[in-house]
Design a protein around this motif. Structure first.
Motif, PDB file in Angstrom:
ATOM      1  N   ASP A 142      -6.245  -4.844   1.702  1.00 52.98           N
ATOM      2  CA  ASP A 142      -5.265  -4.196   0.827  1.00 52.98           C
ATOM      3  C   ASP A 142      -4.485  -3.100   1.560  1.00 52.98           C
ATOM      4  N   TYR A 143      -5.129  -2.411   2.514  1.00 54.41           N
ATOM      5  CA  TYR A 143      -4.437  -1.351   3.252  1.00 54.41           C
ATOM      6  C   TYR A 143      -3.330  -1.916   4.147  1.00 54.41           C
TER       7      TYR A 143
ATOM      8  N   TYR B 134       0.845  -1.195   0.000  1.00 53.48           N
ATOM      9  CA  TYR B 134       0.000   0.000   0.000  1.00 53.48           C
ATOM     10  C   TYR B 134       0.881   1.246   0.000  1.00 53.48           C
TER      11      TYR B 134
ATOM     12  N   THR C  10     -13.101   1.581  -1.654  1.00 56.06           N
ATOM     13  CA  THR C  10     -12.672   2.644  -0.737  1.00 56.06           C
ATOM     14  C   THR C  10     -13.780   3.660  -0.460  1.00 56.06           C
ATOM     15  N   ASP C  11     -14.834   3.665  -1.274  1.00 57.37           N
ATOM     16  CA  ASP C  11     -15.907   4.646  -1.100  1.00 57.37           C
ATOM     17  C   ASP C  11     -17.149   4.047  -0.449  1.00 57.37           C
TER      18      ASP C  11
ATOM     19  N   THR D  42      -4.825   5.578  -2.706  1.00 58.51           N
ATOM     20  CA  THR D  42      -5.772   4.459  -2.677  1.00 58.51           C
ATOM     21  C   THR D  42      -5.289   3.385  -3.655  1.00 58.51           C
TER      22      THR D  42
ATOM     23  N   ILE E   9      -7.134   0.227  -5.256  1.00 58.52           N
ATOM     24  CA  ILE E   9      -7.818  -0.544  -4.214  1.00 58.52           C
ATOM     25  C   ILE E   9      -9.316  -0.374  -4.386  1.00 58.52           C
TER      26      ILE E   9
ATOM     27  N   ALA F  90     -11.413   4.778   6.294  1.00 60.15           N
ATOM     28  CA  ALA F  90     -12.020   4.131   5.135  1.00 60.15           C
ATOM     29  C   ALA F  90     -12.567   2.775   5.558  1.00 60.15           C
TER      30      ALA F  90
ATOM     31  N   PRO G 144      -5.792   4.789   6.866  1.00 59.06           N
ATOM     32  CA  PRO G 144      -4.612   4.331   6.125  1.00 59.06           C
ATOM     33  C   PRO G 144      -3.367   5.168   6.445  1.00 59.06           C
TER      34      PRO G 144
ATOM     35  N   THR H 231     -10.373  -2.946   4.276  1.00 57.33           N
ATOM     36  CA  THR H 231     -10.035  -3.961   3.284  1.00 57.33           C
ATOM     37  C   THR H 231      -8.597  -4.379   3.549  1.00 57.33           C
TER      38      THR H 231
END
Length: 375
Positions: free
Chosen positions: A253-254, A30, A51-52, A35, A48, A248, A121, A251
């Motif tokens: 991914d962060y 990351y 994110t919203d 993002t 990613i 956020a 993040p 997930t």
């Protein structure tokens, strides 16, 4: 920690993000303040997803109605390497594979473990965190001179630290006292310098106290309580606050490229700490409601409703350095850049400062005495 080497051939869990660069095959991580996942080798980026989205919260009353599941009894986390497929059992939520340096992410949540709902993040990248660390170390007052030669950390690691957040509506009945100031004139005698005395007057402030009682209400949102005992709470507290508006939806991914601690403070223990913080605010509300010049709050009876909570991961760079054979820890808030930590003191510099202060005080006294003698 129990570790299982990668199987042959390596295979990541179905549907998981591999965290390998589609362009060159290197491990991605990351990228702070973005993002995207970025490849450190070729710079390729992957956006990613999700994110919203919205950040959900849990009803505390519904959770409390479930069979108790103390965190100490919950099984360890099983992490899988997204590169080589190795697995490990640990108390972390994420980490780095010891076999290939790949990203370790949780395969599944153990029964009874509450999953994170939100993450703030990383925003401060590693180089800037190291620069902030060096600036902090070299600017310490009364630090040993050799400390200024520290050019970098012995180790700096990006870690997500778990926190509980609590929302609540409170209704409080209170009793106390309201103090109102008034002034009286007092007479007193002073020497006239000729062996006699004279009478003078002065205004003295007094306070009348009156009984007070009332009712106050307040809504609390995102009262933050640290959910891990692995990092010194006093240091983490000083490193705050975090901009929770940057949060956020969670997930994995962060977490790529960083470690993440698993919570070891139960939600009910966290709520007790949150209520203590809320009570301080409610007490101030009672004082404001009492009015007057001074206030005393003798009793508060607070009811809590609409209790909601969630697990949020907050980013910290944890740095360490060695001085005189001892390791000191420094935290860099990876959201705001705030730095706090442990440091050594120079006893010699402190002693010299005290001596200098005493000499200056003696010089001032000498000047005052000489001026009085001249008059």
């Amino acid at each position: 920690m129990t570790t299982t080497p990668p199987p042959l051939p390596a295979a990541a869990p179905a549907g998981s993000q591999q965290y390998t660069c589609p362009a060159c095959g290197a491990q991605t991580a990351y990228a702070p303040g973005t993002t995207v996942l970025r490849c450190p080798t070729c710079g390729a980026e992957q956006v990613i997803a999700g994110t919203d989205g919205t950040i959900d919260e849990h009803s505390y009353d519904q959770w409390a109605a479930l069979p108790p599941k103390p965190v100490a009894t919950i099984a360890k986390q099983v992490l899988s390497c997204r590169n080589c497929g190795a697995t490990t059992e640990t108390d972390l939520l994420a980490g780095t594979c010891q076999f290939c340096g790949g990203v370790l992410i949780a395969v599944a949540q153990p029964d009874g473990l509450i999953a994170p709902e939100a993450v703030v993040p990383f925003k401060v990248e590693k180089r800037k965190a190291n620069d902030a660390f060096v600036t902090w170390v070299r600017s310490r007052r009364f630090a040993p001179t050799a400390l200024r030669k520290v050019g970098s950390t012995e180790a700096i690691a990006g870690t997500y630290v778990p926190h509980w957040t609590y929302d609540a509506h409170t209704e409080t009945d209170y009793t106390g006292q309201r103090g109102e100031h008034y002034w009286v004139t007092e007479t007193y005698s002073v020497s006239d310098g000729k062996g006699g005395s004279r009478t003078e007057t002065r205004q003295v402030q007094r306070t009348r106290w009156y009984p007070a009682a009332g009712h106050v209400a307040r809504d609390f949102d995102d009262v933050l309580v640290m959910a891990s005992t692995k990092v010194a709470p006093e240091l983490v507290g000083k490193a705050g606050p975090w901009s929770l508006g940057d949060a956020a939806p969670f997930t994995p991914d962060y977490l790529a490229g960083y470690s993440a601690l698993r919570y070891d403070v139960d939600p009910d223990a966290g709520l007790a700490a949150a209520k203590n913080e809320m009570q301080d605010v409610v007490r101030d509300d009672c004082r404001h409601d009492i009015g007057g010049d001074e206030q005393q709050v003798d009793r508060m009876n607070t009811s809590y409703s609409s209790l909601m909570f969630k697990l949020m991961l907050l980013p910290i760079w944890i740095a360490s350095y060695i001085y005189a054979g001892k390791t000191y820890q420094v935290l860099v808030n990876a959201n705001t850049g705030e730095v706090t930590g442990e440091r050594p003191y120079s006893k010699l510099k402190i002693a010299l400062a005290i001596v200098a202060a005493l000499i200056l005080l003696a010089a001032i006294i000498t000047v005052v005495v000489l001026l009085k003698r001249r008059h």
